[in-house]
Design a protein around this motif. Structure first.
Motif, mmCIF file in Angstrom:
data_model
loop_
_atom_site.group_PDB
_atom_site.id
_atom_site.type_symbol
_atom_site.label_atom_id
_atom_site.label_comp_id
_atom_site.label_asym_id
_atom_site.label_seq_id
_atom_site.Cartn_x
_atom_site.Cartn_y
_atom_site.Cartn_z
ATOM 1 N N LEU A 22 0.865 -1.218 -0.050
ATOM 2 C CA LEU A 22 -0.105 -0.119 -0.076
ATOM 3 C C LEU A 22 0.812 1.271 -0.104
ATOM 4 C CD1 LEU A 22 -2.828 -0.956 2.517
ATOM 5 C CD2 LEU A 22 -2.579 -1.261 -0.001
ATOM 6 N N SER A 23 0.476 2.156 -0.507
ATOM 7 C CA SER A 23 1.138 3.624 -0.716
ATOM 8 C C SER A 23 0.162 4.416 -0.937
ATOM 9 C CB SER A 23 2.369 3.359 -1.616
ATOM 10 O OG SER A 23 1.766 3.245 -3.202
ATOM 11 N N GLY A 24 0.596 5.936 -0.345
ATOM 12 C CA GLY A 24 -0.281 7.100 -0.848
ATOM 13 C C GLY A 24 -0.774 7.381 0.740
ATOM 14 N N GLU A 25 -2.062 8.355 0.654
ATOM 15 C CA GLU A 25 -2.338 8.734 1.875
ATOM 16 C C GLU A 25 -3.975 8.629 1.487
ATOM 17 O OE1 GLU A 25 -0.429 12.803 1.040
ATOM 18 O OE2 GLU A 25 -2.173 13.089 2.216
ATOM 19 N N VAL A 26 -4.753 8.538 2.687
ATOM 20 C CA VAL A 26 -6.141 8.458 3.050
ATOM 21 C C VAL A 26 -6.667 9.100 4.298
ATOM 22 C CG1 VAL A 26 -6.707 6.242 1.938
ATOM 23 C CG2 VAL A 26 -6.036 6.400 4.169
ATOM 24 N N SER A 27 -7.932 9.651 4.291
ATOM 25 C CA SER A 27 -8.197 10.452 5.455
ATOM 26 C C SER A 27 -9.101 9.347 6.412
ATOM 27 C CB SER A 27 -9.249 11.307 5.027
ATOM 28 O OG SER A 27 -8.585 12.388 4.512
ATOM 29 N N ILE A 28 -8.819 9.674 7.539
ATOM 30 C CA ILE A 28 -9.576 8.619 8.549
ATOM 31 C C ILE A 28 -11.171 9.184 8.883
ATOM 32 C CG2 ILE A 28 -9.510 7.699 10.744
ATOM 33 C CD1 ILE A 28 -7.811 5.919 9.126
ATOM 34 N N SER A 29 -11.897 8.486 8.936
ATOM 35 C CA SER A 29 -13.410 8.831 9.358
ATOM 36 C C SER A 29 -13.418 9.370 10.662
ATOM 37 C CB SER A 29 -14.372 8.094 8.693
ATOM 38 O OG SER A 29 -14.208 7.626 7.550
ATOM 39 N N GLY A 30 -14.836 9.761 11.179
ATOM 40 C CA GLY A 30 -15.051 10.004 12.550
ATOM 41 C C GLY A 30 -15.217 8.580 13.010
ATOM 42 N N ALA A 31 -15.278 8.474 14.247
ATOM 43 C CA ALA A 31 -15.288 7.253 15.132
ATOM 44 C C ALA A 31 -16.728 6.902 15.350
ATOM 45 C CB ALA A 31 -14.619 7.411 16.529
ATOM 46 N N LYS A 32 -16.782 5.424 14.822
ATOM 47 C CA LYS A 32 -18.026 4.960 15.012
ATOM 48 C C LYS A 32 -18.594 4.832 16.428
ATOM 49 C CE LYS A 32 -18.510 0.341 14.972
ATOM 50 N NZ LYS A 32 -19.201 -0.272 16.316
ATOM 51 N N ASN A 33 -17.536 4.476 17.337
ATOM 52 C CA ASN A 33 -17.825 4.157 18.839
ATOM 53 C C ASN A 33 -17.811 5.542 19.659
ATOM 54 O OD1 ASN A 33 -18.262 1.588 18.001
ATOM 55 N ND2 ASN A 33 -16.159 0.834 18.912
ATOM 56 N N ARG A 81 0.534 7.346 4.327
ATOM 57 C CA ARG A 81 0.146 8.431 5.548
ATOM 58 C C ARG A 81 -1.476 8.622 5.979
ATOM 59 N NH1 ARG A 81 2.607 13.615 6.422
ATOM 60 N NH2 ARG A 81 1.418 15.051 7.206
ATOM 61 N N LEU A 82 -1.828 8.582 6.788
ATOM 62 C CA LEU A 82 -3.079 8.583 7.472
ATOM 63 C C LEU A 82 -3.420 9.880 8.058
ATOM 64 C CD1 LEU A 82 -3.627 5.133 9.464
ATOM 65 C CD2 LEU A 82 -4.018 5.678 6.993
ATOM 66 N N ASN A 83 -4.375 10.604 7.281
ATOM 67 C CA ASN A 83 -4.898 12.028 7.517
ATOM 68 C C ASN A 83 -6.050 12.015 8.372
ATOM 69 O OD1 ASN A 83 -2.652 13.347 6.183
ATOM 70 N ND2 ASN A 83 -3.766 12.897 4.126
ATOM 71 N N GLY A 84 -6.022 13.200 9.372
ATOM 72 C CA GLY A 84 -7.210 13.188 10.195
ATOM 73 C C GLY A 84 -7.400 12.710 11.348
ATOM 74 N N THR A 85 -6.064 12.088 11.921
ATOM 75 C CA THR A 85 -6.270 11.347 13.014
ATOM 76 C C THR A 85 -4.801 11.435 13.531
ATOM 77 O OG1 THR A 85 -6.205 8.732 13.805
ATOM 78 C CG2 THR A 85 -4.985 9.201 11.755
ATOM 79 N N HIS A 86 -4.518 10.752 14.838
ATOM 80 C CA HIS A 86 -3.292 10.964 15.618
ATOM 81 C C HIS A 86 -3.004 9.780 16.507
ATOM 82 C CE1 HIS A 86 -5.380 12.322 19.358
ATOM 83 N NE2 HIS A 86 -6.352 12.836 18.255
ATOM 84 N N CYS A 87 -1.462 9.740 16.744
ATOM 85 C CA CYS A 87 -1.292 8.454 17.469
ATOM 86 C C CYS A 87 -1.809 8.503 19.025
ATOM 87 C CB CYS A 87 0.282 8.389 17.743
ATOM 88 S SG CYS A 87 1.282 8.380 16.239
ATOM 89 N N GLY A 88 -2.015 9.901 19.488
ATOM 90 C CA GLY A 88 -2.295 9.614 21.159
ATOM 91 C C GLY A 88 -3.658 8.878 21.336
ATOM 92 N N ILE A 89 -4.421 8.457 20.548
ATOM 93 C CA ILE A 89 -5.670 7.638 20.823
ATOM 94 C C ILE A 89 -5.569 6.323 20.515
ATOM 95 C CG2 ILE A 89 -7.411 9.574 20.254
ATOM 96 C CD1 ILE A 89 -7.764 8.663 17.545
ATOM 97 N N LEU A 90 -4.364 5.805 20.189
ATOM 98 C CA LEU A 90 -4.018 4.289 20.004
ATOM 99 C C LEU A 90 -2.403 3.938 20.163
ATOM 100 C CD1 LEU A 90 -4.306 3.229 16.304
ATOM 101 C CD2 LEU A 90 -3.749 5.613 17.163
ATOM 102 N N ASP A 91 -1.792 4.728 21.490
ATOM 103 C CA ASP A 91 -0.648 4.434 21.685
ATOM 104 C C ASP A 91 -0.045 2.915 21.742
ATOM 105 O OD1 ASP A 91 -0.529 7.115 23.796
ATOM 106 O OD2 ASP A 91 0.063 7.113 21.935
ATOM 107 N N ALA A 92 -1.088 2.138 22.453
ATOM 108 C CA ALA A 92 -0.964 0.752 22.481
ATOM 109 C C ALA A 92 -0.736 -0.073 21.423
ATOM 110 C CB ALA A 92 -1.759 0.070 23.393
ATOM 111 N N VAL A 93 -1.393 0.391 20.079
ATOM 112 C CA VAL A 93 -1.332 -0.198 18.828
ATOM 113 C C VAL A 93 0.059 0.259 18.053
ATOM 114 C CG1 VAL A 93 -2.339 -0.365 16.417
ATOM 115 C CG2 VAL A 93 -3.744 -0.330 18.488
ATOM 116 N N VAL A 94 0.179 1.541 18.281
ATOM 117 C CA VAL A 94 1.510 2.212 17.829
ATOM 118 C C VAL A 94 2.682 1.439 18.220
ATOM 119 C CG1 VAL A 94 2.901 4.231 17.354
ATOM 120 C CG2 VAL A 94 0.470 4.337 17.183
ATOM 121 N N GLU A 95 2.790 1.290 19.585
ATOM 122 C CA GLU A 95 4.054 0.702 20.172
ATOM 123 C C GLU A 95 3.983 -0.904 19.663
ATOM 124 O OE1 GLU A 95 5.266 3.669 20.953
ATOM 125 O OE2 GLU A 95 6.396 1.991 21.790
ATOM 126 N N LYS A 96 3.010 -1.628 19.530
ATOM 127 C CA LYS A 96 2.927 -2.959 19.202
ATOM 128 C C LYS A 96 3.603 -3.001 17.757
ATOM 129 C CE LYS A 96 2.227 -5.714 22.596
ATOM 130 N NZ LYS A 96 3.371 -6.398 22.721
#
Ligand code: EPZ
Length: 417
Positions: free
Chosen positions: A12-23, A251-266
Motif C-alpha cells: 500500500l502507498s499514498g494517503e487516505v483520510s480517517i473517518s469519524g469514530a463509530k464508537n 500516511r493517514l490524515n485526520g487522526t493522531h497517535c495519541g488515541i492508540l498508543d498501545a497499537v503504535v507501540e506494538k
C-alpha cells in the motif's frame, strides 16, 4: 449479498483520510435525546450502524437533518416515543445507549434487550444496576427493558467490569439527575472523553472522564451544542496494520497517535517505522515483520477491537506471537477463516499461538463479525492470488467505503455483488 474480491501482494502507498469514530458517533447521537435543543455533529462517519441509530431516533420523534456543511443536526424537541424496538436493536447492540438518555429526559423507556452477538453474551446488567442505583424502576419482560423514574437522583456507582457503553449510558443519565453521581471503575476510552466533552458543551458538569472515576453534577436541563466527532482509532489501527503487512508506505490524515498508543507501540515492536504528527500518522515497513505477543484489556491497554487485525499480522510475520483475549469470550472466529488461507494458528481457551508462515494463499472466506471482517481484508491484501470475502455486511457496519480507501492506496480490491 455483497462480497469483496482482493488480489493480494500490492504494497500500500499514498494517503487516505480517517473517518469519524463509530464508537464515538453512536453515543453522541444518543446524547441528542437529553435536550429539546439542536445538537450538531460534524465528521460523522457514513456507516450502517450510524444509519441504524438515526433511524431508531427518528421513530422516537427526533428530527434529523443535514446542514449546509453536511453536519448532522439532531433535534429531540418532538421526542414522543421513548422506545427502541427489537427489530432495530437486534441489528445493533449499541441501541442500549438510548436507555439512559430516555430515562433522564422522558422519565421512561422501553428498550429491547440486545441479544448476544457473535463475539459474546454481552450482558447489560451493569447498565441496569447503575440506573437502579439512581432510582430507576426497571424490570425485564418479554425481552424488553421497561424503565421509569420521576427524576433520577445522583448516586455512587461501582462498575464490576469496565464497560464502555455502560459508562456512557450512566454518564448521560447522570447529566440530568438530581444531585451528583460518581461512576467508579469507569471506562477510560477516548470515546468516553469525546462524549463527556460534548455533554459539557451542552451545559452538563462532567469531570474526570478519561480516568477511572467520573463525577457528574446533575443539572436541570441541557442546551444544544456543536461537536466534531473524534477520529476512529480502530479504523486508524486497521489501516496501519494493512500498510505494515503489505510492506508499504502510507500516511493517514485526520487522526493522531495519541488515541492508540498501545497499537503504535506494538507495530513498532513488530518492526514498522511510525512517525506521529499533530493530525496525521505516517507508517512504513519493508521486509517481513516480527511476530508480536499481546493481551487485550480496557483502554489505555491494547484494544480488543484490534486483536483480529494483529492476528492477521502475526500469520505472515517472522516467529511466533501469542494473543490473549480478555474482554470477550468468543472473539477468535477469524482464526478458522485465516487457516483457510494457510495460517498456522493454535487456539487454547482465550489464547491463540500464531506461527508465522512464509506466505498465505488466497481463498474464499467468510466474515463473522465486524473486526473479523477487517482481519480477513488485511490477510487478503497480503495473500498470494485472489481472496473472496463473503458476508461483508459486517464490514459495512464499521468501515466507511473501505474498498475505495484501500484502492486509493493501490490495493487491488473490488466489491462484487
Ligand atoms: C464497546 O462495546 C464497543 N462498542 C466495542 O466495539 C468494544 O469492543 C467494547 O466496547 C470493548 O472495548 C461501542 O462502543 C458501540 P463493554 P461494549 O461493555 O460497551 C462485559 C466494535 O467492534 N459487560 O465495554 O458493549 C461484556 O460482556 C465493537 O466496534 C458485562 O458483563 O463493551 C464484556 O465482557 C465490538 N455487563 C466487557 O464487560 C455489562 O453490563 C466489556 O464490554 C456490560 C459489559
Amino acid at each position: 449479498m455483497d462480497k469483496l474480491l482482493i488480489e493480494g501482494g500490492v504494497p500500500l502507498s499514498g494517503e487516505v483520510s480517517i473517518s469519524g469514530a463509530k464508537n464515538a458517533a453512536l453515543p453522541l447521537i444518543c446524547a441528542a435525546l437529553l435536550t429539546d435543543r439542536p445538537l450538531t455533529l460534524s465528521n460523522v462517519p457514513h456507516l450502517n450502524d450510524v444509519t441504524t441509530m438515526l433511524r431508531l431516533l427518528v421513530q422516537m420523534g427526533v428530527d434529523v437533518t443535514l446542514d449546509e456543511r453536511n453536519s448532522l443536526v439532531l433535534n429531540a424537541c418532538g421526542l414522543n416515543r421513548p422506545e427502541a424496538p427489537y427489530d432495530m436493536v437486534k441489528t445493533m447492540r449499541a441501541s442500549i445507549l438510548t436507555l439512559g438518555p430516555l430515562l433522564a429526559r422522558a422519565g421512561r423507556a422501553r428498550v429491547s434487550l440486545p441479544g448476544g452477538c457473535a463475539i459474546g453474551a454481552r450482558p447489560v446488567d451493569i447498565h441496569i444496576r447503575g440506573l437502579q442505583a439512581m432510582g430507576a424502576d426497571i424490570c425485564v419482560e418479554h425481552g424488553y427493558i421497561l424503565a421509569q423514574a420521576q427524576r433520577l437522583r445522583g448516586a455512587r456507582i461501582f462498575c464490576d467490569l469496565v464497560t464502555v457503553t455502560g459508562t456512557e449510558n450512566l454518564m448521560m443519565a447522570a447529566a440530568l439527575a438530581d444531585g451528583t453521581t460518581v461512576i467508579e471503575n469507569a471506562a477510560r476510552e477516548p470515546e468516553v472523553v469525546d462524549l463527556a466533552n460534548c455533554l459539557n458543551a451542552m451545559g452538563a458538569k462532567v469531570s474526570g472522564a478519561g480516568g477511572d472515576i467520573v463525577t457528574v453534577e446533575g443539572v436541570e436541563r441541557l442546551a444544544g451544542a456543536e461537536h466534531r466527532i473524534m477520529p476512529d482509532r480502530i479504523e486508524t489501527g486497521t489501516f496501519l496494520v494493512a500498510a505494515a503487512v503489505t510492506g508499504g508506505r502510507v500516511r493517514l490524515n485526520g487522526t493522531h497517535c495519541g488515541i492508540l498508543d498501545a497499537v503504535v507501540e506494538k507495530l513498532r515492536e513488530a518492526g514498522a517505522r511510525i512517525d506521529c504528527h499533530r493530525d496525521s500518522i505516517e507508517i512504513s515497513a519493508d521486509g517481513p515483520l516480527s511476530a508480536v505477543s499481546l493481551r487485550t484489556a480496557p483502554y489505555p491497554a491494547f484494544p480488543t477491537d484490534m486483536q483480529a487485525q494483529f492476528m492477521a499480522l502475526n500469520c505472515v510475520a517472522r516467529g511466533t506471537g501469542v494473543i490473549t483475549e480478555t474482554i470477550f469470550e468468543n472473539r477468535f472466529m477469524h482464526a478458522q477463516e485465516l487457516r483457510r488461507l494457510g495460517a498456522d494458528i493454535e487456539i487454547s481457551g482465550n489464547t491463540t499461538v500464531v506461527k508465522g508462515v512464509p506466505r498465505l494463499d488466497g481463498a474464499t472466506v467468510m466474515a463473522t463479525d465486524l473486526r473479523a471482517s477487517a482481519c480477513l481484508v488485511v490477510a487478503g491484501l497480503v495473500a498470494r492470488g485472489e481472496t473472496l470475502i463473503d458476508r461483508i455486511y459486517h464490514l459495512d457496519r464499521g468501515y466507511e467505503h473501505i474498498e475505495e480507501k484501500l484502492s486509493q492506496l493501490g490495493a487491488r480490491i473490488r466489491r462484487v455483488h
